[in-house]
Motif scaffolding. Structure first.
Motif, PDB file in Angstrom:
ATOM      1  N   PHE A   1      -2.013   6.423  -7.293  1.00 22.81           N
ATOM      2  CA  PHE A   1      -0.228   6.216  -7.549  1.00 22.81           C
ATOM      3  C   PHE A   1      -0.519   7.248  -8.157  1.00 22.81           C
ATOM      4  O   PHE A   1      -1.326   8.930  -9.022  1.00 22.81           O
ATOM      5  N   GLU A   2       0.665   8.215  -7.559  1.00 24.29           N
ATOM      6  CA  GLU A   2       1.723   9.629  -7.637  1.00 24.29           C
ATOM      7  C   GLU A   2       2.723   9.530  -7.417  1.00 24.29           C
ATOM      8  O   GLU A   2       3.217   8.641  -6.457  1.00 24.29           O
ATOM      9  N   GLU A   3       3.407  10.252  -8.548  1.00 27.63           N
ATOM     10  CA  GLU A   3       4.729  10.456  -8.287  1.00 27.63           C
ATOM     11  C   GLU A   3       5.604   8.917  -8.491  1.00 27.63           C
ATOM     12  O   GLU A   3       6.560   8.334  -7.509  1.00 27.63           O
ATOM     13  N   LYS A   4       5.157   7.930  -9.225  1.00 27.60           N
ATOM     14  CA  LYS A   4       5.844   6.355  -9.503  1.00 27.60           C
ATOM     15  C   LYS A   4       5.768   5.986  -8.306  1.00 27.60           C
ATOM     16  O   LYS A   4       6.832   4.864  -7.628  1.00 27.60           O
ATOM     17  N   ARG A   5       5.055   6.751  -7.115  1.00 27.98           N
ATOM     18  CA  ARG A   5       4.717   6.179  -5.875  1.00 27.98           C
ATOM     19  C   ARG A   5       3.226   5.286  -5.207  1.00 27.98           C
ATOM     20  O   ARG A   5       2.008   5.702  -6.322  1.00 27.98           O
ATOM     21  N   TYR A   6       3.243   4.480  -4.675  1.00 27.00           N
ATOM     22  CA  TYR A   6       1.541   3.861  -4.349  1.00 27.00           C
ATOM     23  C   TYR A   6       1.107   5.168  -3.051  1.00 27.00           C
ATOM     24  O   TYR A   6       1.947   5.057  -1.804  1.00 27.00           O
ATOM     25  N   ASN A   7      -0.165   5.610  -3.200  1.00 27.79           N
ATOM     26  CA  ASN A   7      -0.540   6.369  -2.437  1.00 27.79           C
ATOM     27  C   ASN A   7      -1.815   6.044  -1.424  1.00 27.79           C
ATOM     28  O   ASN A   7      -2.925   5.423  -1.782  1.00 27.79           O
ATOM     29  N   ASP A   8      -1.808   4.981  -0.451  1.00 31.48           N
ATOM     30  CA  ASP A   8      -2.161   4.883   0.443  1.00 31.48           C
ATOM     31  C   ASP A   8      -4.040   5.169   0.710  1.00 31.48           C
ATOM     32  O   ASP A   8      -3.260   6.218   2.050  1.00 31.48           O
ATOM     33  N   LEU A   9      -5.243   5.357   0.554  1.00 31.12           N
ATOM     34  CA  LEU A   9      -5.867   6.164   0.743  1.00 31.12           C
ATOM     35  C   LEU A   9      -6.444   5.540   2.282  1.00 31.12           C
ATOM     36  O   LEU A   9      -7.708   6.434   2.659  1.00 31.12           O
TER      37      LEU A   9
ATOM     38  N   ILE B   1      -2.546   0.193 -14.621  1.00 30.68           N
ATOM     39  CA  ILE B   1      -1.094  -1.448 -15.528  1.00 30.68           C
ATOM     40  C   ILE B   1       0.336  -0.758 -14.675  1.00 30.68           C
ATOM     41  O   ILE B   1       0.925  -1.263 -15.002  1.00 30.68           O
ATOM     42  N   ARG B   2       0.404   0.271 -16.202  1.00 25.52           N
ATOM     43  CA  ARG B   2       2.131   0.827 -15.796  1.00 25.52           C
ATOM     44  C   ARG B   2       3.038   0.585 -14.930  1.00 25.52           C
ATOM     45  O   ARG B   2       3.463   0.588 -13.815  1.00 25.52           O
ATOM     46  N   ASP B   3       1.438   1.690 -13.931  1.00 25.25           N
ATOM     47  CA  ASP B   3       2.104   2.002 -12.354  1.00 25.25           C
ATOM     48  C   ASP B   3       2.225   0.491 -12.184  1.00 25.25           C
ATOM     49  O   ASP B   3       3.402   0.751 -10.192  1.00 25.25           O
ATOM     50  N   ILE B   4       1.427  -0.633 -11.841  1.00 27.27           N
ATOM     51  CA  ILE B   4       1.745  -1.486 -10.995  1.00 27.27           C
ATOM     52  C   ILE B   4       2.978  -1.706 -10.788  1.00 27.27           C
ATOM     53  O   ILE B   4       3.160  -2.679 -10.125  1.00 27.27           O
ATOM     54  N   GLY B   5       3.098  -2.462 -12.520  1.00 23.40           N
ATOM     55  CA  GLY B   5       3.819  -2.994 -12.894  1.00 23.40           C
ATOM     56  C   GLY B   5       5.556  -2.577 -12.941  1.00 23.40           C
ATOM     57  O   GLY B   5       6.313  -2.932 -12.234  1.00 23.40           O
ATOM     58  N   ARG B   6       6.305  -1.218 -12.152  1.00 24.01           N
ATOM     59  CA  ARG B   6       6.548  -0.153 -11.540  1.00 24.01           C
ATOM     60  C   ARG B   6       6.607  -0.749 -10.470  1.00 24.01           C
ATOM     61  O   ARG B   6       8.536  -1.083  -9.584  1.00 24.01           O
ATOM     62  N   LEU B   7       6.167  -1.004  -9.713  1.00 31.14           N
ATOM     63  CA  LEU B   7       5.888  -1.414  -8.524  1.00 31.14           C
ATOM     64  C   LEU B   7       5.680  -2.651  -7.853  1.00 31.14           C
ATOM     65  O   LEU B   7       5.232  -2.755  -6.324  1.00 31.14           O
ATOM     66  N   LYS B   8       5.901  -3.969  -8.657  1.00 30.55           N
ATOM     67  CA  LYS B   8       6.139  -5.007  -8.443  1.00 30.55           C
ATOM     68  C   LYS B   8       6.803  -6.039  -7.497  1.00 30.55           C
ATOM     69  O   LYS B   8       6.647  -6.601  -7.053  1.00 30.55           O
ATOM     70  N   ASP B   9       8.436  -4.984  -7.013  1.00 28.94           N
ATOM     71  CA  ASP B   9       8.435  -5.769  -5.575  1.00 28.94           C
ATOM     72  C   ASP B   9       7.676  -6.272  -4.049  1.00 28.94           C
ATOM     73  O   ASP B   9       7.724  -6.369  -3.531  1.00 28.94           O
ATOM     74  N   PHE B  10       6.175  -5.246  -4.488  1.00 27.55           N
ATOM     75  CA  PHE B  10       6.006  -5.477  -3.675  1.00 27.55           C
ATOM     76  C   PHE B  10       4.371  -5.130  -3.399  1.00 27.55           C
ATOM     77  O   PHE B  10       3.247  -5.157  -2.593  1.00 27.55           O
ATOM     78  N   LEU B  11       3.559  -5.396  -4.776  1.00 25.01           N
ATOM     79  CA  LEU B  11       2.325  -4.852  -5.007  1.00 25.01           C
ATOM     80  C   LEU B  11       1.847  -6.164  -5.887  1.00 25.01           C
ATOM     81  O   LEU B  11       2.914  -7.039  -7.087  1.00 25.01           O
ATOM     82  N   TRP B  12       1.268  -6.453  -5.109  1.00 22.72           N
ATOM     83  CA  TRP B  12       0.924  -8.800  -6.239  1.00 22.72           C
ATOM     84  C   TRP B  12      -0.812  -8.942  -6.505  1.00 22.72           C
ATOM     85  O   TRP B  12      -1.718  -8.891  -5.619  1.00 22.72           O
ATOM     86  N   PRO B  13      -1.020  -8.064  -7.501  1.00 31.38           N
ATOM     87  CA  PRO B  13      -2.359  -8.481  -7.968  1.00 31.38           C
ATOM     88  C   PRO B  13      -2.766  -9.622  -8.333  1.00 31.38           C
ATOM     89  O   PRO B  13      -2.268 -10.633  -9.019  1.00 31.38           O
ATOM     90  N   ILE B  14      -4.054  -9.959  -7.654  1.00 34.31           N
ATOM     91  CA  ILE B  14      -4.302 -11.313  -7.623  1.00 34.31           C
ATOM     92  C   ILE B  14      -4.720 -11.678  -8.361  1.00 34.31           C
ATOM     93  O   ILE B  14      -5.366 -13.353  -8.880  1.00 34.31           O
ATOM     94  N   ILE B  15      -5.236 -10.724  -9.630  1.00 37.45           N
ATOM     95  CA  ILE B  15      -5.516 -11.051 -10.819  1.00 37.45           C
ATOM     96  C   ILE B  15      -5.063 -12.064 -11.149  1.00 37.45           C
ATOM     97  O   ILE B  15      -4.898 -12.563 -12.594  1.00 37.45           O
TER      98      ILE B  15
END
Length: 367
Positions: free
Chosen positions: A209-217, A246-260
């Motif tokens: 997570f960088e600059e409020k976006r997801y960085n796929d390594l 956790i907060r970063d994931i919450g900001r991107l919940k439109d396309f991130l789905w934690p299977i937890i």
């Protein structure tokens, strides 16, 4: 005379034979070997050179065939694939290395008996020491050691396993409740309903997570490429989540789905389970009688880590995620890890789901 001992008993060997005694070390603890070098002398060290690699190369296919056959005989199919043992990888456990040491030990015994020279062979792993004693005991070999090292290692594995299982349960519960807070009003399912959707198995650590976006390594720009082709994409977040993001994931919940978020209370009872290995019959070099200590070691070793139970929990979570029927294709990074087996086993029950393993790194020869 051939002496076989453990690191703690090296000085006892010197009291018996301190003349022209050569020595070699079977293990991978460099600090411990350095201390022994200071005690026994570097000039008396017998170097194995490439002999260990030669034995490994010779046993490579035999080992792969043996593990495959052993796997077909296991009663707990899911538990077998959830273990590191089933991956046939010497990078995930120490079984193959110890088998190679055991075979190499036989070569050293024959060599020094023929030369009629003395040597002290120091065995780092206490289970390997017991296995060698069981295999070569009774011959003209002096085994000098005690069960203290083995008991000490068992206590370590036991305490470590209990601690890690407790921490895992706590981490899962905390992750669930914190993410539930962010996702309780999500409209993810409605936004993708009725479309051809691709899911990418993704991870959640700080570097992603960088600059409020997801960085796929791992899959790079695949996500953006698919979106550019008007293909809806979501990311399934693995269970190993850093609480810092956790907060970063919450900001991107439109396309991130934690299977937890598929976690159920009874999933946590998995922490009480432990891996069992069924071994029977005569398997030549992997004879259950002479290798029983090495098999026992792997059971204790598996208990000492959280991987086995995490993989079983992952299976339950990914299976429930599949049942939502949110996507037609799932892409995951292939590294020959146990959780990938859990994913594939769960996917077999959903015939319309296409699963693609993406090999994103090089694979060593003995992997």
């Amino acid at each position: 005379m051939i002496y076989v001992t453990v690191p703690l008993k090296v000085k006892d060997i010197l009291k018996v034979n301190n003349k022209s005694l050569m020595w070699c070390y079977l293990g991978n603890d460099i600090k411990r070997r350095t201390k022994i070098t200071n005690t026994l002398g570097i000039d008396k060290r017998y170097y194995l050179k490439n002999r260990l690699h030669a034995v490994a190369e010779e046993l490579r296919q035999v080992y792969l065939d043996f593990i495959a056959k052993l796997g077909s005989e296991q009663k707990e199919y899911l538990h077998w694939w959830a273990s590191s043992f089933a991956s046939k990888s010497p990078l995930q456990n120490g079984f193959f290395l110890n088998i190679c040491y055991q075979v190499l030990m036989g070569e050293l015994i024959d060599e020094f008996n023929t030369k009629q020279k003395d040597i002290c062979i120091i065995i780092e792993d206490p289970w390997l020491f017991q296995s060698l004693k069981n295999r070569y005991g009774g011959r003209d070999i002096s085994f000098v050691g005690s069960r203290f090292g083995l008991i000490k290692k068992k206590i370590y594995f036991l305490s470590r396993g209990i601690t890690l299982r407790s921490l895992l349960a706590l981490q899962l519960v905390l992750s669930y409740f914190l993410l539930f807070y962010f996702y309780m009003n999500t409209k993810l399912k409605d936004s993708i309903k009725g479309k051809f959707v691709v899911a990418i198995m993704s991870y959640a650590s700080k570097e992603h997570f960088e600059e409020k976006r997801y960085n796929d390594l791992y899959t790079g720009e695949l996500f953006n490429y698919l979106k550019g082709q008007n293909i809806p994409v979501i990311r399934l977040i693995h269970t190993n989540i850093s609480l810092k993001v956790i907060r970063d994931i919450g900001r991107l919940k439109d396309f991130l789905w934690p299977i937890i978020l598929e976690l159920k209370v009874y999933d946590l009872f998995v922490v009480f389970k432990h891996w069992k290995l069924d071994v029977s019959g005569d398997e030549g070099i992997f004879d259950p009688i002479t290798c029983k200590w090495l098999f026992k070691r792997e059971v204790w070793f598996e208990f000492s880590r959280m991987g086995f139970i995490r993989n079983l929990i992952f299976y339950n979570l990914i299976k429930r995620t599949f049942k939502k029927n949110w996507f037609a294709v799932l892409i995951y990074t292939y590294e020959n890890l146990p959780w990938e087996k859990m994913l594939c086993i769960a996917a077999k029950e959903f015939k319309e789901l296409k699963v693609i393993g993406y090999q994103h790194s090089t694979i060593p020869r003995f992997y």
